[in-house]
Design a protein around this motif. Structure first.
Motif, PDB file in Angstrom:
ATOM      1  N   LYS A 288       0.862  -1.201   0.000  1.00  0.00           N
ATOM      2  CA  LYS A 288       0.000   0.000   0.000  1.00  0.00           C
ATOM      3  C   LYS A 288       0.886   1.234   0.000  1.00  0.00           C
ATOM      4  CE  LYS A 288      -4.104   2.040   0.607  1.00  0.00           C
ATOM      5  NZ  LYS A 288      -5.225   1.919  -0.344  1.00  0.00           N
ATOM      6  N   THR A 289       0.668   2.143  -0.967  1.00  0.00           N
ATOM      7  CA  THR A 289       1.482   3.358  -1.067  1.00  0.00           C
ATOM      8  C   THR A 289       0.615   4.596  -0.861  1.00  0.00           C
ATOM      9  OG1 THR A 289       1.161   3.757  -3.440  1.00  0.00           O
ATOM     10  CG2 THR A 289       2.824   2.119  -2.819  1.00  0.00           C
ATOM     11  N   ASP A 290       1.275   5.768  -0.868  1.00  0.00           N
ATOM     12  CA  ASP A 290       0.525   7.028  -0.764  1.00  0.00           C
ATOM     13  C   ASP A 290       0.097   7.525  -2.143  1.00  0.00           C
ATOM     14  OD1 ASP A 290       2.875   7.856  -1.899  1.00  0.00           O
ATOM     15  OD2 ASP A 290       3.491   9.178  -0.255  1.00  0.00           O
ATOM     16  N   GLY A 291       0.286   6.699  -3.155  1.00  0.00           N
ATOM     17  CA  GLY A 291      -0.106   7.066  -4.520  1.00  0.00           C
ATOM     18  C   GLY A 291       1.053   7.471  -5.391  1.00  0.00           C
ATOM     19  N   SER A 292       2.221   7.731  -4.801  1.00  0.00           N
ATOM     20  CA  SER A 292       3.390   8.115  -5.594  1.00  0.00           C
ATOM     21  C   SER A 292       4.044   6.871  -6.206  1.00  0.00           C
ATOM     22  CB  SER A 292       4.398   8.864  -4.721  1.00  0.00           C
ATOM     23  OG  SER A 292       4.818   8.049  -3.638  1.00  0.00           O
ATOM     24  N   GLU A 293       4.795   7.106  -7.280  1.00  0.00           N
ATOM     25  CA  GLU A 293       5.436   5.990  -7.972  1.00  0.00           C
ATOM     26  C   GLU A 293       6.640   5.478  -7.172  1.00  0.00           C
ATOM     27  OE1 GLU A 293       6.478   6.899 -11.948  1.00  0.00           O
ATOM     28  OE2 GLU A 293       4.407   7.178 -12.627  1.00  0.00           O
ATOM     29  N   ILE A 294       6.930   4.176  -7.337  1.00  0.00           N
ATOM     30  CA  ILE A 294       8.097   3.575  -6.699  1.00  0.00           C
ATOM     31  C   ILE A 294       9.319   3.826  -7.573  1.00  0.00           C
ATOM     32  CG2 ILE A 294       9.121   1.432  -5.836  1.00  0.00           C
ATOM     33  CD1 ILE A 294       6.701   2.282  -4.280  1.00  0.00           C
ATOM     34  N   ASN A 295      10.411   4.254  -6.956  1.00  0.00           N
ATOM     35  CA  ASN A 295      11.647   4.520  -7.677  1.00  0.00           C
ATOM     36  C   ASN A 295      12.117   3.255  -8.402  1.00  0.00           C
ATOM     37  OD1 ASN A 295      14.770   4.539  -7.819  1.00  0.00           O
ATOM     38  ND2 ASN A 295      14.216   6.697  -7.513  1.00  0.00           N
ATOM     39  N   THR A 296      12.451   3.387  -9.711  1.00  0.00           N
ATOM     40  CA  THR A 296      12.849   2.215 -10.496  1.00  0.00           C
ATOM     41  C   THR A 296      14.132   1.578  -9.969  1.00  0.00           C
ATOM     42  OG1 THR A 296      13.969   3.694 -12.063  1.00  0.00           O
ATOM     43  CG2 THR A 296      11.726   3.007 -12.600  1.00  0.00           C
ATOM     44  N   GLN A 297      15.049   2.393  -9.442  1.00  0.00           N
ATOM     45  CA  GLN A 297      16.278   1.828  -8.880  1.00  0.00           C
ATOM     46  C   GLN A 297      15.984   0.992  -7.649  1.00  0.00           C
ATOM     47  OE1 GLN A 297      19.342   1.989 -10.330  1.00  0.00           O
ATOM     48  NE2 GLN A 297      19.860   0.451  -8.780  1.00  0.00           N
ATOM     49  N   LEU A 298      14.982   1.412  -6.866  1.00  0.00           N
ATOM     50  CA  LEU A 298      14.578   0.659  -5.678  1.00  0.00           C
ATOM     51  C   LEU A 298      13.991  -0.697  -6.095  1.00  0.00           C
ATOM     52  CD1 LEU A 298      14.156   0.646  -2.592  1.00  0.00           C
ATOM     53  CD2 LEU A 298      11.895   1.630  -2.991  1.00  0.00           C
ATOM     54  N   ILE A 299      13.224  -0.687  -7.193  1.00  0.00           N
ATOM     55  CA  ILE A 299      12.647  -1.934  -7.704  1.00  0.00           C
ATOM     56  C   ILE A 299      13.762  -2.920  -8.061  1.00  0.00           C
ATOM     57  CG2 ILE A 299      11.358  -2.958  -9.620  1.00  0.00           C
ATOM     58  CD1 ILE A 299       9.682  -0.381  -9.679  1.00  0.00           C
ATOM     59  N   THR A 300      14.820  -2.420  -8.694  1.00  0.00           N
ATOM     60  CA  THR A 300      15.947  -3.279  -9.076  1.00  0.00           C
ATOM     61  C   THR A 300      16.715  -3.748  -7.848  1.00  0.00           C
ATOM     62  OG1 THR A 300      16.171  -2.110 -11.182  1.00  0.00           O
ATOM     63  CG2 THR A 300      18.066  -3.398 -10.426  1.00  0.00           C
ATOM     64  N   ASP A 301      17.003  -2.812  -6.942  1.00  0.00           N
ATOM     65  CA  ASP A 301      17.816  -3.146  -5.765  1.00  0.00           C
ATOM     66  C   ASP A 301      17.136  -4.175  -4.873  1.00  0.00           C
ATOM     67  OD1 ASP A 301      19.680  -1.370  -6.681  1.00  0.00           O
ATOM     68  OD2 ASP A 301      19.109   0.259  -5.312  1.00  0.00           O
ATOM     69  N   LEU A 302      15.812  -4.076  -4.721  1.00  0.00           N
ATOM     70  CA  LEU A 302      15.083  -4.981  -3.834  1.00  0.00           C
ATOM     71  C   LEU A 302      14.529  -6.204  -4.561  1.00  0.00           C
ATOM     72  CD1 LEU A 302      13.114  -2.488  -1.526  1.00  0.00           C
ATOM     73  CD2 LEU A 302      15.362  -3.519  -1.195  1.00  0.00           C
ATOM     74  N   HIS A 303      14.814  -6.267  -5.848  1.00  0.00           N
ATOM     75  CA  HIS A 303      14.381  -7.415  -6.665  1.00  0.00           C
ATOM     76  C   HIS A 303      12.863  -7.612  -6.548  1.00  0.00           C
ATOM     77  CE1 HIS A 303      15.464 -10.835  -9.143  1.00  0.00           C
ATOM     78  NE2 HIS A 303      14.640 -11.588  -8.461  1.00  0.00           N
ATOM     79  N   LEU A 304      12.134  -6.505  -6.746  1.00  0.00           N
ATOM     80  CA  LEU A 304      10.670  -6.573  -6.744  1.00  0.00           C
ATOM     81  C   LEU A 304      10.231  -7.070  -8.121  1.00  0.00           C
ATOM     82  CD1 LEU A 304       9.811  -3.165  -5.005  1.00  0.00           C
ATOM     83  CD2 LEU A 304      10.291  -5.383  -3.959  1.00  0.00           C
TER      84      LEU A 304
END
Length: 489
Positions: A288-304
């Motif tokens: 659940k987010t506040d509606g803002s986009e997730i940083n693409t680098q964070l997606i890569t780093d956390l292997h989402l």
């Protein structure tokens, strides 16, 4: 029937050939049909030292030594051509009897003796082409023996073990740990598993299938081991592959023979005790987010991975428990919880009606186990010598193992169970079985879907990663250097 044919081809006919060949050398024919002793006589007739007999006790080495001894033995009967050596080694059940009954084939002396080599030096002299052929054949045989008895390379093809193992990880798999399984389909093209590259045809001939036999190993399979095995469902049409030619799968062993396994809210329990969850294993979470986009680098780093939008502020993703803890620390993340199925409810998304269980009425009743990927069992994993009571609930679970993996004829007539034509209400297992699951719990088709893995399907234990390639990365970043030579735990 196959075992009878295999016995005739691999034992009876070669022994008949040795019987006649020994007689040609002035030895009693009966010496050729006594195992081990006939090897001793072959060593004597070939002129090799007696310590070669000790080499026959070393697994793997004994196969190479025996091939060399057989070639020397054939030379002692005037068989000097490369083709004759290939015929004698590859098809002994044809050519040993043929030469044994051939009047022109005679014993001419111990081929390893210096006098023999001097006398027949012209016939024994090798051309450059013959030397190359001998080297290539030896290399193929040696490499095949290493792959069969000691260690084999394997590549991760799917995401079912992420993030413990990633797509593109190249592993070495030990055959020694659990004991090497001897080939069950011996007539096959070297280095091809079940299908010929490019030709897309079978890489083996299933006219001869040998009984299952495994050499002694260093240990038994333990819960938590990462294991390579043959996919049991390849026994079914249209593939109908022999055991050792079924597709190679890799999963983590969760249950061993005799264990009672259950999965409750995505937690595996063995005999009522919670199992350790793989630290790098993945499962699905709702974020659940506040509606803002997730940083693409964070997606890569956390292997989402495997994003699925629920609404403008909520999405699902597959990731690790460690990544979830990191994700919770970001201000735009309002909550993260596991997306697990409801107990006792086979919902359409996470339902597991195991494909190894017949989807029809058994003994007049259609079982409704209400299992799903996160709530499964309890179920007892069959153990060699264990007798199960067969009824409307247990028979559907164990009938595949009884019929397909243990080779019985199973019928249901009304409410009666017939095994090999005999009415029964119980069965005693002949093999040990294992329960395998992927570390990526919501993205893995495993024993929850297709059932138990019989012991004769076990290939080996995954040891370490020797190479890791990311096909999605740029050229300079394709190799995952940090994963090289990581021990698999």
């Amino acid at each position: 029937m196959n075992s009878i044919i295999a016995f005739l081809l691999l034992v009876v006919l070669p022994f008949v050939g040795l019987y006649k060949l020994f007689e040609k050398a002035g030895r009693p024919g009966w010496e050729g049909v006594i195992p081990i002793y006939n090897i001793y006589v072959m060593i004597k007739l070939s002129g090799r030292p007696l310590w070669w007999l000790a080499l026959m006790l070393i697994p793997g080495v004994n196969i190479l030594v025996f091939i060399g001894l057989l070639v020397d033995f054939l030379k002692s009967y005037g068989k000097f051509a490369l083709l004759e050596h290939i015929e004698g080694v590859a098809l002994p059940f044809i050519f040993l009897p043929k030469w044994g009954f051939d009047r022109d084939t005679k014993y001419i002396g111990p081929s390893a003796a210096p006098e023999f080599r001097e006398k027949f030096k012209t016939a024994l002299k090798k051309t450059p082409a013959r030397e190359w052929a001998d080297a290539i054949i030896f290399a193929v045989i040696a490499a095949t023996m290493i792959r069969t008895l000691f260690i084999e390379a394997y590549v991760i093809p799917s995401a079912s073990m992420e993030s413990s193992l990633l797509i593109g990880d190249y592993l070495f798999v030990s055959k020694v740990n659990y004991g090497a399984r001897l080939p069950m389909t011996p007539v096959a093209f070297p280095f091809a598993h079940h299908t010929m590259p490019l030709l897309n045809t079978k890489a083996y001939w299933d006219g001869i299938e040998l009984p299952y036999y495994r050499l002694p190993g260093l240990s038994d399979i333990k819960k938590g081991d990462v294991v390579v095995f043959n996919y049991p469902m390849d026994a079914d049409a249209p593939l109908s592959r022999p055991v050792d030619k079924r597709e190679n799968f890799i999963k983590r062993c969760q249950g061993t023979p005799g264990d009672t396994l259950s999965v409750v809210k995505a937690q595996v329990y063995i005999n009522g005790k919670a199992m350790i969850t793989p630290p790098n294993g993945e499962m699905k979470y709702i974020v659940k987010t506040d509606g803002s986009e997730i940083n693409t680098q964070l997606i890569t780093d956390l292997h989402l991975a495997d994003f699925g939008a629920i609404d403008n502020t909520t999405f699902t993703t597959n990731t690790t428990a460690k990544a979830v803890e990191t994700l919770k620390g970001y201000s735009n993340i309002k909550g993260v919880r596991p997306d697990t199925a409801v107990s006792g409810h086979a919902d359409p998304v996470n339902a597991v009606y195991p494909t190894w269980i017949p989807n029809n009425k058994i003994l007049g009743k259609l079982p409704d186990y209400k299992w799903n990927v996160d709530n499964f069992g309890p179920i007892i994993i069959p153990k060699k010598g264990w007798t199960v009571k067969l009824d409307s609930l247990t028979f559907p679970v164990y009938s595949r193992a009884i019929e397909i993996y243990e080779g019985n004829k199973v019928e249901v007539v009304g409410k009666d169970i017939l095994i090999n034509g005999v009415k029964t209400d119980s069965y005693t297992f002949k093999l040990n079985y294992y329960f395998m699951m992927g570390d990526n719990r919501h993205n893995s088709e495993d024993s929850r879907f297709w059932g138990f893995v019989p012991e004769d399907h076990i290939v080996g234990k995954a040891l370490f990663i020797w190479m890791s390639v990311d096909d999605q990365a740029g050229f300079l970043n394709k190799i995952r250097w940090s994963r090289l030579f990581n021990i698999i735990r």
